[in-house]
Scaffold this active site. Structure first.
Site, mmCIF file in Angstrom:
data_model
loop_
_atom_site.group_PDB
_atom_site.id
_atom_site.type_symbol
_atom_site.label_atom_id
_atom_site.label_comp_id
_atom_site.label_asym_id
_atom_site.label_seq_id
_atom_site.Cartn_x
_atom_site.Cartn_y
_atom_site.Cartn_z
ATOM 1 N N LYS A 285 9.918 -35.988 29.642
ATOM 2 C CA LYS A 285 8.516 -36.330 29.928
ATOM 3 C C LYS A 285 8.011 -37.360 28.917
ATOM 4 O O LYS A 285 8.513 -37.409 27.797
ATOM 5 C CB LYS A 285 7.642 -35.066 29.796
ATOM 6 N N ARG B 56 11.146 -24.870 40.105
ATOM 7 C CA ARG B 56 11.701 -24.391 41.381
ATOM 8 C C ARG B 56 13.116 -23.837 41.200
ATOM 9 O O ARG B 56 13.556 -22.974 41.954
ATOM 10 C CB ARG B 56 11.653 -25.522 42.429
#
Ligand code: BES
Ligand code: MN
Ligand code: ZN
Length: 497
Positions: A281, A355
């Site tokens: 990130k 996920r």
């Protein structure tokens, strides 16, 4: 942490009430409500005099602190607006005003007279529960890593006067439920606010164990990486591969119902820090990724609340606790892993890790033969773009479950918004190299993340809550405790049937 007690009392006699502060609602218009009228008499007309001077008109949100009278050391008037328009929003404003006014004093106890609050569209039980939840949630302060924390409000006891439209027993129950919900919310805030060097997967596991210690109906089981590898949880383990902190699967089992009753299962994303992994990130605001276990925090908080309330249902809480780090052992973009379900997954972006954690936890949930499964996750930045900070993104494979969750959100003022889970979106997850990819492309990021999860939730009724926008505030920074209130309300509604 939330050391406040609530006591219900039917129409307390104002002239005999010994209290540090007596609180009464006042509406706009000439006539004082019954409780305020009694106080006015007790205070030799001080209330009506202040109103005559124009200092206080009863407008919603107005507060007026007056010297005491009789056995009350202070009198506090709270403006509630037009009596005919007193609805849930106005009731929340009332609660916030009461909190703010009392917190600004040194009062350790208060008596709040609510009998004159005739609420539209709902009843006294809702009002009292919402009041106790609002006050108790407001009392939360983060202090754990601060040397000299600021002074906290002194208030420790509230007597809540109510009218004859509810029994004291029912009133007390509503207050207790509201307080228990807030205690759960405040625990969720604490876990999410704790820095990632303290709140590790191991810390979350210890938290789950501690919860079970205080309650005979709750047991906690911790699965380590070896056990997860045996189960074939290749997706979850691919996220923790780059971290020195081993992953944990935390399984809490609350047995409040009959053994034959199918359980409700809550599954929380517990990424204790999300660097993005090799798909690193950007640096700005990366500190906020300590909140990436907000879903897990809400599962812990809800389990704590339902234990306290003693709900007569069975609930399983599952937390996938991992840290997502880059390293020489980290998963790389393009790697293909095999999930517990047997489906292979091409990991196109290691930052779409939530996920991967959830899909194995969802497969694990099958063994409980659930009534319904709800997963909760700070899953996508796209959900923040779509819904902002007010609504949680709600997806479900059964409309009835979606409806129940929407209603629980309205009742508890912890609202969600139903998003589409149409098949049309599924093909964005196609790849030439595995059964499914973990990346859905630029459009509809929150939806394609939900589509990914839906493939692992085919064997039961399932909903997914994307709380990326609702679990914390950026200014000022801090966790919100959402969606503990929604989940506790949903489960309370199910137990009531
Ligand atoms: N934890 C983040 C989601 C997130 C982002 C929550 C911002 C709150 C604020 C999640 O793991 C993530 O990084 N998602 C990616 C997915 C993308 C790579 C498909 C995202 O939203 O950018
Ligand atoms: Mn991520
Ligand atoms: Zn994440």
């Amino acid at each position: 942490m939330t050391n406040i007690t609530f006591k219900a009392q039917q129409n307390p006699d104002v002239s005999k009430t010994v209290t540090a502060c007596v609180v009464a609602p006042v509406f706009t218009g000439k006539k004082l409500p019954a409780a305020a009228q009694q106080l006015d008499q007790l205070a030799s007309g001080a209330l009506s005099a202040a109103i005559k001077l124009g200092d206080f008109s009863g407008k919603s949100g107005q507060k007026l602190l007056l010297p005491g009278a009789g056995k009350a050391k202070r009198i506090l008037l709270i403006g509630c607006g037009d009596a005919k328009k007193f609805d849930r929003d106005a009731a929340r404003t009332f609660t916030q005003s009461v909190y703010a006014a009392i917190a600004s004093t040194q009062a350790k106890d208060a008596t709040v007279l609510t009998a004159d609050l005739n609420i539209k569209d709902t009843d006294a039980a809702w009002l009292l529960e919402s009041f106790a939840r609002g006050i108790s949630a407001s009392l939360y302060r983060y202090t754990e890593t601060i040397s000299k924390p600021k002074d906290a409000p002194k208030i420790a006891k509230l007597v809540v006067g109510h009218g004859a439209d509810i029994t004291s027993r029912a009133a007390q129950k509503a207050l207790n439920t509201g307080h228990a919900t807030a205690v759960g919310m405040n625990s969720a805030k604490e876990l999410a606010n704790l820095p990632a060097n303290i709140c590790t997967p191991r810390y979350l596991a210890d938290w789950g164990r501690k919860l079970a210690k205080g309650n005979s109906k709750l047991t906690t089981q911790i699965l380590d990486e070896k056990k997860m590898a045996e189960l074939g949880m290749g997706a979850l383990l691919s996220v923790s591969a780059g971290s020195d902190e081993p992953a944990r699967l935390i399984v809490m089992n609350y047995k409040g119902g009959k053994p034959s009753q199918k359980p409700y299962v809550l599954v929380g994303k517990g990424v204790t820090f999300d660097t993005g992994g090799i798909s690193l990130k950007p640096g700005a605001k990366m500190d906020e990724m300590k909140y990436d276990m907000g879903g897990a925090a809400s599962v812990f908080g809800t389990m704590e609340a339902i234990c306290d309330i003693g709900l007569a249902i069975n609930v399983i809480g599952i937390v996938g606790a991992v840290e997502n780090m880059p390293s020489g052992r980290a998963t790389k973009p393009g790697d293909v892993v095999t999930s517990m379900s047997g489906k292979t997954i091409e990991i196109l972006n290691t930052d779409a890790e939530g996920r991967l954690v959830l899909c194995d936890a969802l497969t694990y949930a099958e063994r409980f033969k659930p009534q319904a499964v709800i997963d909760i996750a700070t899953l996508t930045g796209a959900c923040v773009v779509a819904l902002g900070a007010h609504a949680t993104g709600l997806y479900a494979n059964k409309d009835e479950l979606a409806q129940q969750l929407l209603e629980a959100g309205v009742t508890s003022h912890d609202r969600a918004w139903h998003m589409p889970l149409w098949d049309d979106y599924q093909k964005q997850l196609n790849t030439n190299f595995a059964d499914v990819s973990n990346l859905g492309g630029p459009g509809g990021g929150s939806i394609t993340a939900a589509c990914f999860l839906s493939r692992f939730a085919k064997k039961y009724t399932w909903a997914h809550l994307d709380i990326a926008g609702t679990a914390w505030n950026s200014a000022p920074k801090g966790a919100t405790g959402r969606p503990v209130a929604l989940l506790t309300q949903y489960l309370t509604d199910r137990a009531g049937k």
